[in-house]
Scaffold this motif. Structure first.
Motif, short mmCIF file in Angstrom:
data_model
loop_
_atom_site.label_atom_id
_atom_site.label_comp_id
_atom_site.label_asym_id
_atom_site.label_seq_id
_atom_site.Cartn_x
_atom_site.Cartn_y
_atom_site.Cartn_z
N GLY A 156 0.80 -1.22 0.00
CA GLY A 156 0.00 0.00 0.00
C GLY A 156 0.83 1.26 0.00
O GLY A 156 0.27 2.36 0.09
N ARG A 157 2.15 1.15 -0.08
CA ARG A 157 3.01 2.32 0.01
C ARG A 157 3.83 2.50 -1.28
O ARG A 157 4.11 1.54 -2.00
CB ARG A 157 3.98 2.17 1.20
CG ARG A 157 3.29 2.04 2.53
CD ARG A 157 4.30 1.78 3.64
NE ARG A 157 3.65 1.61 4.92
CZ ARG A 157 3.31 2.62 5.72
NH1 ARG A 157 3.60 3.86 5.36
NH2 ARG A 157 2.70 2.40 6.88
N ARG A 158 4.20 3.75 -1.53
CA ARG A 158 5.09 4.06 -2.65
C ARG A 158 6.47 3.47 -2.36
O ARG A 158 6.93 3.46 -1.22
CB ARG A 158 5.21 5.56 -2.86
CG ARG A 158 3.92 6.21 -3.36
CD ARG A 158 4.08 7.72 -3.40
NE ARG A 158 2.92 8.36 -4.00
CZ ARG A 158 2.72 9.69 -4.02
NH1 ARG A 158 3.63 10.50 -3.46
NH2 ARG A 158 1.64 10.18 -4.59
N LEU A 159 7.13 3.02 -3.42
CA LEU A 159 8.46 2.45 -3.25
C LEU A 159 9.51 3.56 -3.21
O LEU A 159 9.45 4.51 -4.01
CB LEU A 159 8.80 1.50 -4.42
CG LEU A 159 8.27 0.06 -4.30
CD1 LEU A 159 6.74 0.04 -4.31
CD2 LEU A 159 8.83 -0.78 -5.45
N PRO A 160 10.46 3.48 -2.29
CA PRO A 160 11.54 4.48 -2.25
C PRO A 160 12.46 4.30 -3.45
O PRO A 160 12.47 3.26 -4.10
CB PRO A 160 12.25 4.17 -0.93
CG PRO A 160 11.96 2.73 -0.67
CD PRO A 160 10.59 2.48 -1.20
N PRO A 161 13.27 5.31 -3.77
CA PRO A 161 14.15 5.24 -4.96
C PRO A 161 15.03 3.99 -4.99
O PRO A 161 15.18 3.37 -6.05
CB PRO A 161 14.98 6.51 -4.84
CG PRO A 161 14.09 7.48 -4.13
CD PRO A 161 13.32 6.64 -3.13
N ALA A 162 15.62 3.62 -3.86
CA ALA A 162 16.49 2.44 -3.88
C ALA A 162 15.71 1.18 -4.26
O ALA A 162 16.20 0.32 -5.01
CB ALA A 162 17.14 2.26 -2.51
N ARG A 163 14.49 1.09 -3.73
CA ARG A 163 13.64 -0.08 -4.06
C ARG A 163 13.24 -0.07 -5.53
O ARG A 163 13.17 -1.11 -6.17
CB ARG A 163 12.39 -0.05 -3.17
CG ARG A 163 11.43 -1.18 -3.40
CD ARG A 163 11.94 -2.50 -2.88
NE ARG A 163 10.98 -3.55 -3.09
CZ ARG A 163 10.89 -4.29 -4.20
NH1 ARG A 163 11.74 -4.08 -5.18
NH2 ARG A 163 9.99 -5.25 -4.29
N LEU A 164 13.01 1.11 -6.10
CA LEU A 164 12.65 1.22 -7.52
C LEU A 164 13.82 0.80 -8.41
O LEU A 164 13.64 0.11 -9.42
CB LEU A 164 12.20 2.64 -7.85
CG LEU A 164 10.82 3.04 -7.29
CD1 LEU A 164 10.58 4.53 -7.48
CD2 LEU A 164 9.72 2.24 -7.99
N HIS A 165 15.04 1.22 -8.06
CA HIS A 165 16.21 0.79 -8.83
C HIS A 165 16.37 -0.74 -8.77
O HIS A 165 16.67 -1.38 -9.78
CB HIS A 165 17.46 1.47 -8.28
CG HIS A 165 17.65 2.88 -8.77
ND1 HIS A 165 17.87 3.18 -10.09
CD2 HIS A 165 17.65 4.08 -8.10
CE1 HIS A 165 18.00 4.49 -10.24
NE2 HIS A 165 17.87 5.07 -9.04
N ALA A 166 16.19 -1.29 -7.58
CA ALA A 166 16.31 -2.75 -7.43
C ALA A 166 15.23 -3.47 -8.22
O ALA A 166 15.47 -4.52 -8.84
CB ALA A 166 16.22 -3.13 -5.95
N LEU A 167 14.01 -2.91 -8.24
CA LEU A 167 12.91 -3.51 -9.01
C LEU A 167 13.25 -3.53 -10.50
O LEU A 167 12.99 -4.53 -11.18
CB LEU A 167 11.63 -2.72 -8.76
CG LEU A 167 10.40 -3.19 -9.54
CD1 LEU A 167 9.99 -4.59 -9.10
CD2 LEU A 167 9.24 -2.22 -9.37
N ALA A 168 13.83 -2.43 -10.99
CA ALA A 168 14.20 -2.36 -12.41
C ALA A 168 15.17 -3.46 -12.77
O ALA A 168 15.07 -4.10 -13.83
CB ALA A 168 14.78 -0.99 -12.74
N GLU A 169 16.14 -3.75 -11.89
CA GLU A 169 17.11 -4.82 -12.15
C GLU A 169 16.43 -6.19 -12.10
O GLU A 169 16.71 -7.07 -12.92
CB GLU A 169 18.24 -4.75 -11.14
CG GLU A 169 19.11 -3.51 -11.28
CD GLU A 169 20.23 -3.47 -10.25
OE1 GLU A 169 20.33 -4.46 -9.48
OE2 GLU A 169 20.98 -2.49 -10.21
N THR A 170 15.53 -6.37 -11.14
CA THR A 170 14.85 -7.65 -10.98
C THR A 170 13.96 -7.97 -12.18
O THR A 170 13.80 -9.13 -12.56
CB THR A 170 13.99 -7.64 -9.70
OG1 THR A 170 14.82 -7.34 -8.58
CG2 THR A 170 13.30 -8.97 -9.49
N MET A 171 13.36 -6.93 -12.75
CA MET A 171 12.39 -7.12 -13.84
C MET A 171 13.04 -7.19 -15.22
O MET A 171 12.36 -7.26 -16.23
CB MET A 171 11.38 -5.96 -13.83
CG MET A 171 10.44 -5.97 -12.65
SD MET A 171 9.32 -7.40 -12.68
CE MET A 171 10.04 -8.40 -11.35
#
Length: 595
Positions: A156-171
Motif C-alpha cells: 500500500g506504500r510508494r516504493l523508495p528510490p532504492a527499491r525502484l532501482h532494485a525492481l528495475a534490475e529484478t524485472m
C-alpha cells in the motif's frame, strides 16, 4: 490508469483488439501475472505499440474490473508521452506521482484509463489512485515496442528510490520475455501473410488471364487471411457468382457504397473494416450505411467484413472483400497492412495481365492484317502479270510491223520501259509475299557466299560499265560458308551490288569484301556514291520507300529492293547495318551465322 470519461475532441477513438493472436495474448497475460507477484503488486498491465502508433492493452492481471474496462482498448502514443515527461526514471521504469500530474495531463490521461478504488489511509507515503509506475520495453534498435504497468503495491506504500532501482534490475528478464513474445507473434504473422503474398505473386507470374489469376489466388487469400467468405471484384467485370447466404454477396446499393468506399480507401492507402455497430476507415460509409451493413453481416453469421482496395498507380482497379464468422478472430493491424500490400500486388497483376491480353489481341490483329496484306499483294501481283505480258507482247509486235510511222517508235519504247518497270515491281511484290520470316533459322544447303558474290559481280559487270562505275574484285578472308537458300542469297547480293552501282557517280568505285569472324560471315559492300541522309536511313528498309534526295529519286527503282534484302537477312537469322554520309558514299554490312 484513470476513469472512462469520453475522450476530448482532439483525441482519436481507435479501433480495439487489433493486435495479436489469442495465444500470444494469453502468453502475455501469464507473464503479467508472474510479474505482479514477483514485484509485490496487485495489478500488472501490458500495452503493445501497434503499427498505427496506438498503444493497446493486451494483458491485465490482478484486476477483473480493470480488465473489463481496458482490455483491448487503445490510446495514442503521445498521451503517454506527456506522462513520461512528468515522471522520474529508475532504469527501465518511470514513476509518476499523482500530485505531479498537471491538470491538462490528467485530463488527457483520463480519456483512456481506469482508476482503482483505493481507500485513503492518511500515510504520507501511501500509494495514490493516480500514481503510475510504468516500464518502457524497447527493441535492440531502441524502438519502443510495449509498456508494462505496475499498480497497487501489496504494501500500500510508494516504493523508495532504492527499491525502484532494485525492481528495475529484478524485472530485466521478465521485460525481455515480454519483448520476445511480442516479436515472435509479429514475426509469425509476417511469415504467414508474406506466404500469402508470395502465392499471389507466383500465381500472377504464370497466368495471362487475370480471371484465372483471381480464381487461383482465392484459396491462398482465404487461407492466409483466415477468411470464411471472399470475393474479388474488378472494375468493368460482372460480379462473381456467389451464394445468397455469403457475407460478401451485397445488395446492389450496398455494393455501390462499398465500392465507392474502396476508391476512397485507395486514395488514403488504407482498408475499411465493417464490424457490428461500427465501420472503421470510412466515415461516410459509417454514417450512411452502418446499420444496414451490420444487419447484413448478422443475417449471414459474419463478424467482420474487410474492404481491401485493389489498384496500381493512382487509379483503383477493384476491391477484395473478406469476411469472417462471428466466432472468428478479430481483424488485426498487421493483417490490414498485409492486405493492403496484397491489394497492390493483385492490382499490378490485373493491370499487367490486361495489358498482356491487349498486346496479344493486337498482335493477332496485326498478324491477320499482315496475312491479308500478303494475300492482297500476291493476288494483285498475279493479276497484273498476265496483262503486263500482253502489253509487252503487243509492243514487240507493233515494233516489228513494216511501215510503222517513225514518230511511233519513241512512244512504243516508253511504253515498253514502263511495262518492264511495272513488271519488276510485280516480281518484287510476289517475292516479298512469299518470303515470310520463319520461327526458326532457315534450314538450307551450305553456301559459299564468296562464290555467289563472284557470280553476281560477273552478272552485273555490264550494268556497271554502262554507269561508268568500276567494281573491285571481292576481297575474301577465311571460309565464307553459310547455311540457307542460294536463290535468296543471290538476290540479296544482287540487290546490294546493283544499288551500290546505281547510286554511284560515273568514275566511282564499288568495293566488296567477305570475311570470317569466329562463328559468323561478314559481307561488306561499300560505294563512293551520293550517300544517304540520316533522315532517310531511318526509313531505308521500309517497303516502297524512296529517298528524299532529288539526285536519288531521278534514278529508277521500285522502293522494294532493300525491303527484300532485310527480309532475306531476317530469314537467315542475320543482321544488317548501314553507315553513310550524304555526298560521300554508303557502306552496307551484312552478318550471317555459319552452319
Amino acid at each position: 490508469m484513470s476513469d472512462t470519461s469520453p475522450p476530448p475532441e482532439d483525441q482519436a477513438r481507435p479501433r480495439q483488439d487489433t493486435w495479436g493472436e489469442p495465444e500470444a495474448r494469453q502468453a502475455l497475460r501469464r507473464i503479467a501475472d508472474d510479474v505482479r507477484e514477483r514485484a509485490g503488486f496487485k495489478v500488472c498491465a501490458i500495452e503493445v505499440l501497434r503499427g498505427d502508433n496506438m498503444l493497446e492493452f493486451v494483458a491485465i492481471a490482478g484486476s477483473p474490473e480493470g480488465e473489463k474496462e481496458l482490455l483491448g482498448s487503445a490510446s495514442p502514443l503521445n498521451v503517454m508521452g506527456v506522462a513520461f515527461s512528468l515522471g522520474a526514471e529508475y532504469g527501465a521504469f518511470t514513476f509518476v506521482a499523482e500530485e505531479w500530474f498537471t491538470k491538462d495531463a490528467a485530463e488527457r490521461m483520463s480519456a483512456y484509463g481506469w482508476v482503482p478504488d483505493i481507500s485513503e489511509t492518511g500515510e504520507p507515503d501511501q500509494w495514490r489512485p493516480m500514481d503510475m509506475l510504468v516500464a518502457r520495453i524497447v527493441s535492440e534498435r531502441g524502438e519502443l515496442r510495449a509498456l508494462l504497468y505496475l499498480d497497487e503495491p501489496v504494501s500500500g506504500r510508494r516504493l523508495p528510490p532504492a527499491r525502484l532501482h532494485a525492481l528495475a534490475e529484478t524485472m530485466e528478464l521478465p521485460l525481455r520475455a515480454v519483448l520476445t513474445t511480442i516479436e515472435r507473434e509479429e514475426l509469425s504473422q509476417q511469415v504467414r501473410l508474406a506466404s500469402t503474398a508470395r502465392e499471389v505473386i507466383r500465381a500472377a507470374s504464370s497466368r495471362l488471364d487475370y480471371r484465372e489469376l483471381l480464381a487461383q489466388t482465392r484459396e491462398h487469400l482465404a487461407e492466409g487471411f483466415r477468411a470464411d467468405d471472399i470475393a474479388v471484384l474488378v472494375d468493368g467485370d460482372p460480379p462473381p457468382a456467389l451464394s445468397d447466404d455469403s457475407a460478401v454477396q451485397l445488395p446492389d446499393d450496398l455494393l455501390d457504397a462499398v465500392l465507392a468506399a474502396s476508391r476512397r480507401a485507395w486514395a488514403a492507402q488504407t482498408v475499411v473494416i465493417v464490424e457490428p455497430g461500427q465501420v472503421w476507415g470510412d466515415e461516410r460509409l459509417d454514417e450512411e450505411h452502418r446499420d444496414r451493413l451490420t444487419h447484413h453481416l448478422a443475417e449471414r453469421g459474419a463478424g467482420a467484413l474487410v474492404v481491401v482496395p485493389l489498384g496500381a498507380g493512382p487509379e483503383p482497379l477493384g476491391v477484395l472483400l473478406l469476411a469472417r464468422r462471428v466466432d472468428g478472430l478479430r481483424w488485426t493491424d498487421a493483417e490490414s497492412s498485409a492486405a493492403l500490400d496484397v491489394g497492390h500486388d493483385l492490382g499490378r497483376a490485373v493491370l499487367n495481365t490486361r495489358a498482356r491480353g491487349r498486346e496479344l489481341e493486337l498482335m493477332e490483329e496485326l498478324k491477320r492484317l499482315d496475312e491479308y496484306r500478303s494475300q492482297l499483294i500476291s493476288t494483285v501481283s498475279h493479276e497484273l502479270q498476265n496483262p503486263l505480258g500482253v502489253i509487252l507482247g503487243h509492243v514487240e509486235l507493233l515494233e516489228s510491223l513494216a511501215g510503222l510511222p517513225a514518230d511511233a517508235h519513241p512512244s512504243l519504247r516508253a511504253l515498253a520501259r514502263s511495262a518492264e518497270r511495272l513488271s519488276a515491281v510485280v516480281d518484287d511484290l510476289l517475292l516479298l509475299s512469299r518470303m515470310e520470316t520463319p520461327d526458326h533459322p532457315l534450314a538450307g544447303a551450305r553456301i559459299d557466299l564468296a562464290a555467289v558474290l563472284g557470280e553476281v559481280t560477273e552478272d552485273l559487270a555490264l550494268a556497271a560499265d554502262q554507269y561508268g562505275v568500276a567494281v573491285a574484285a571481292p576481297r575474301v578472308v577465311g571460309d565464307a560458308t553459310v547455311a540457307g537458300s542460294r536463290a535468296e542469297l543471290t538476290r540479296l547480293l544482287a540487290n546490294l551490288l546493283s544499288n551500290a552501282v546505281k547510286y554511284s557517280r560515273p568514275g566511282g568505285r564499288v568495293h566488296l569484301g567477305v570475311r570470317r569472324e569466329e562463328d559468323e560471315v561478314v559481307l561488306e559492300v561499300r560505294d563512293e556514291g551520293i550517300g544517304i541522309s540520316e533522315r532517310d536511313q531511318a526509313e531505308l528498309f521500309t517497303e516502297f520507300f524512296r529517298s528524299t534526295n532529288p539526285e536519288a529519286v531521278s534514278r529508277p527503282g521500285t522502293g522494294l529492293g532493300l525491303a527484300i534484302v532485310r527480309r532475306i537477312v531476317d530469314r537467315h537469322s542475320g543482321r544488317i547495318e548501314v553507315s553513310s554520309r550524304l555526298g560521300e558514299g554508303t557502306t552496307v554490312v551484312v552478318t550471317l551465322p555459319t552452319p
